[in-house]
Design a protein around this motif. Sequence first.
Motif, short mmCIF file in Angstrom:
data_model
loop_
_atom_site.label_atom_id
_atom_site.label_comp_id
_atom_site.label_asym_id
_atom_site.label_seq_id
_atom_site.Cartn_x
_atom_site.Cartn_y
_atom_site.Cartn_z
N CYS A 243 0.87 -1.17 0.00
CA CYS A 243 0.00 0.00 0.00
C CYS A 243 0.91 1.23 0.00
CB CYS A 243 -0.93 0.02 1.22
SG CYS A 243 -0.07 0.18 2.79
N ARG A 244 0.33 2.39 -0.17
CA ARG A 244 1.12 3.61 -0.07
C ARG A 244 1.58 3.76 1.37
NH1 ARG A 244 -1.56 9.36 -1.09
NH2 ARG A 244 -2.18 8.95 1.06
N LEU A 245 2.87 3.92 1.55
CA LEU A 245 3.46 3.97 2.89
C LEU A 245 3.37 5.39 3.42
CD1 LEU A 245 4.91 2.03 4.84
CD2 LEU A 245 7.07 2.87 3.92
N ASP A 246 2.54 5.60 4.44
CA ASP A 246 2.36 6.90 5.07
C ASP A 246 2.86 6.86 6.51
OD1 ASP A 246 1.14 8.01 2.80
OD2 ASP A 246 -0.82 7.24 3.39
N GLU A 247 3.35 8.00 6.99
CA GLU A 247 3.78 8.13 8.38
C GLU A 247 4.74 7.00 8.75
OE1 GLU A 247 0.50 9.58 11.12
OE2 GLU A 247 -0.68 8.75 9.47
N LEU A 464 14.64 0.74 -7.68
CA LEU A 464 13.30 0.89 -7.11
C LEU A 464 12.49 -0.39 -7.19
CD1 LEU A 464 12.40 4.41 -8.51
CD2 LEU A 464 13.35 3.85 -6.28
N GLU A 465 12.87 -1.31 -8.07
CA GLU A 465 12.06 -2.49 -8.30
C GLU A 465 12.45 -3.67 -7.41
OE1 GLU A 465 12.40 -3.33 -12.40
OE2 GLU A 465 11.19 -1.62 -13.06
N HIS A 466 13.59 -3.60 -6.78
CA HIS A 466 14.07 -4.71 -5.97
C HIS A 466 14.49 -4.22 -4.59
CE1 HIS A 466 14.63 -5.94 -10.18
NE2 HIS A 466 14.30 -7.14 -9.75
N GLY A 467 13.64 -3.40 -3.98
CA GLY A 467 13.90 -2.92 -2.64
C GLY A 467 13.48 -3.93 -1.59
N ALA A 468 13.33 -3.46 -0.38
CA ALA A 468 12.93 -4.32 0.73
C ALA A 468 11.41 -4.30 0.89
CB ALA A 468 13.61 -3.88 2.02
N TRP A 469 10.91 -5.15 1.77
CA TRP A 469 9.48 -5.26 2.05
C TRP A 469 9.27 -5.15 3.55
CZ3 TRP A 469 5.13 -5.77 -1.00
CH2 TRP A 469 3.93 -6.06 -0.33
N ILE A 470 8.21 -4.44 3.94
CA ILE A 470 7.82 -4.35 5.34
C ILE A 470 6.32 -4.51 5.44
CG2 ILE A 470 7.58 -1.83 5.30
CD1 ILE A 470 8.69 -1.87 8.20
N ASP A 471 5.89 -5.25 6.44
CA ASP A 471 4.46 -5.45 6.65
C ASP A 471 3.85 -4.19 7.25
OD1 ASP A 471 4.20 -8.02 5.65
OD2 ASP A 471 4.85 -8.94 7.53
N ASP A 472 2.76 -3.74 6.65
CA ASP A 472 2.05 -2.56 7.12
C ASP A 472 0.62 -2.96 7.44
OD1 ASP A 472 0.96 -0.09 7.66
OD2 ASP A 472 1.84 0.90 5.92
N ASP A 473 0.16 -2.63 8.63
CA ASP A 473 -1.21 -2.97 9.02
C ASP A 473 -2.25 -2.29 8.15
OD1 ASP A 473 -0.14 -4.51 11.03
OD2 ASP A 473 -0.31 -2.93 12.57
N ARG A 474 -1.86 -1.23 7.47
CA ARG A 474 -2.81 -0.51 6.62
C ARG A 474 -2.94 -1.14 5.24
NH1 ARG A 474 -0.99 5.79 7.90
NH2 ARG A 474 -1.24 5.68 10.17
N ALA A 475 -2.11 -2.12 4.90
CA ALA A 475 -2.16 -2.75 3.59
C ALA A 475 -3.34 -3.72 3.52
CB ALA A 475 -0.85 -3.50 3.31
#
Length: 486
Positions: A243-247, A464-475
């Motif tokens: 999702c769009r990463l905010d805050e 930009l296409e092979h960056g890292a991943w983080i779980d976001d509760d808003r996704a």
Amino acid sequence: VLTPPPPSAPLAARPHTRAHARVRACRARVWPKRLQRRAGGERGERPPPRVGVQAAAGSMEENRAERLRGVVEDPDALFGIVVGAAFVLLVFSYLFLRGRVCWVSTSTSSRERRTSSLTRSMSSDGETWYDALEDHLPVTAGMVDYASRAVPLLLGEDAGADGNHASPSSMPRLTKLLGTSVPKQEPPSGVGPGEKMPCSWSVGDASECKVRAGPNYPKKGLKDPSLPALYECVGVDIVSAGCRLDEAIPRLGPLPAGGSSWHKGCRVPRCITVNCQLPFVEGPKLWGEHPPEDAGVSVVLQFVATPELLSMAEATASGEAVGSDGRIPAVRLLQAVFERGTLELPNKARPGFYSSGAMKALAWVEDLENVELPRLLRPTVEKFNGKPVLLSNYGRMFVDPGGEWMEIDFDVRLMSWPTKSVLCKLRERLRSVSAHAAFVIQGTQDDELPEVVLGNLRLHGMDLEHGAWIDDDRAPAGARFAGASP
């Protein structure tokens, strides 16, 4: 020249509608002898004698009046004109409401207009990326005709639309944003033009960025190399979240260390996070919302206040003598923006050339002459390389109630289609170049100058296409990480 009917069918004998009859009568009044001779089959008449220039001009004016009268008297033609004008007005009203048309104000005085024109001519054809475009192109930034002239070779297929970026299962997984997913190191030596380099970042030199300087910048347009930056970069993450990463900070990661002498009385944040939200696809070329399924990627930059900034901010906040450091005006601007707590300007003013306190970003590709670019695209990229972009319309600011941190999120999806098209189509080229990025608070008056870089860094081989991943509760639930455990 209007061709009359053939002699075999006399003009008066041919069946016509009422509108055509009025047009025929108008023609007969305008060119009586010519129409009568051609329609009635008259032969042998000599052409009318030549008349003087003044008489010919009067006859032409009379002919124009007759033509206009014939159009106005024709209900079909009048109806077409009204419908066409209403359609054009409807299209421009829609584009204005969507923010794709910029109406140029004419309320400024002639002296201000002359000053603005002089300053723009002394500032490399425009103060901002969009001002530079508007100097030579129409103001309808979303129009396809605009894009075809502003950025050649960008009318092809939508870059990234085939989803060629990496899937979440192939990305390294992060539990927290620590600013360590992109290593801090200089680019390797011996990398030739066009060769890919490892993704990394390094400290930037603020003096490479030319900023506004007084006196009387609106009239003289002077620019000098910036003094040392107020914040130093301490970490970079290139991360996706479904999702769009905010805050991002401190919601998804702790605040960075540093700035031990900071306290709330300084009235400046100890940490600043800049979150650049980039799309993977260009989106609609003319109108419409950006595809909601394009979660994109975020480049999260973390900065910490320097000891010099904290000492100047403390002295400024307490009213003590601050000496002759040239960065004092920039510190005052930072305190005012931090107290305001938003990127929007006071009284909802439109950001522009004279907007004090507006946040702007600058980015330029180093050694651009050695970068392989399409031949028709190169002049545009070279012209706008390093142009500042005002962020007031594209971002949001989040401020800590305790005054310790501030985050600036700006979304490239909200920018014009040519901008998104350039970034998407040249995304692969970023892996073989080094770019310098800087952030500045805009000053206009003498007591706000010179400007000073807020924070800056150099990015190398940005992938930009092979960056890292983080779980976001808003996704959304279906966009969660599906790979191995962290």
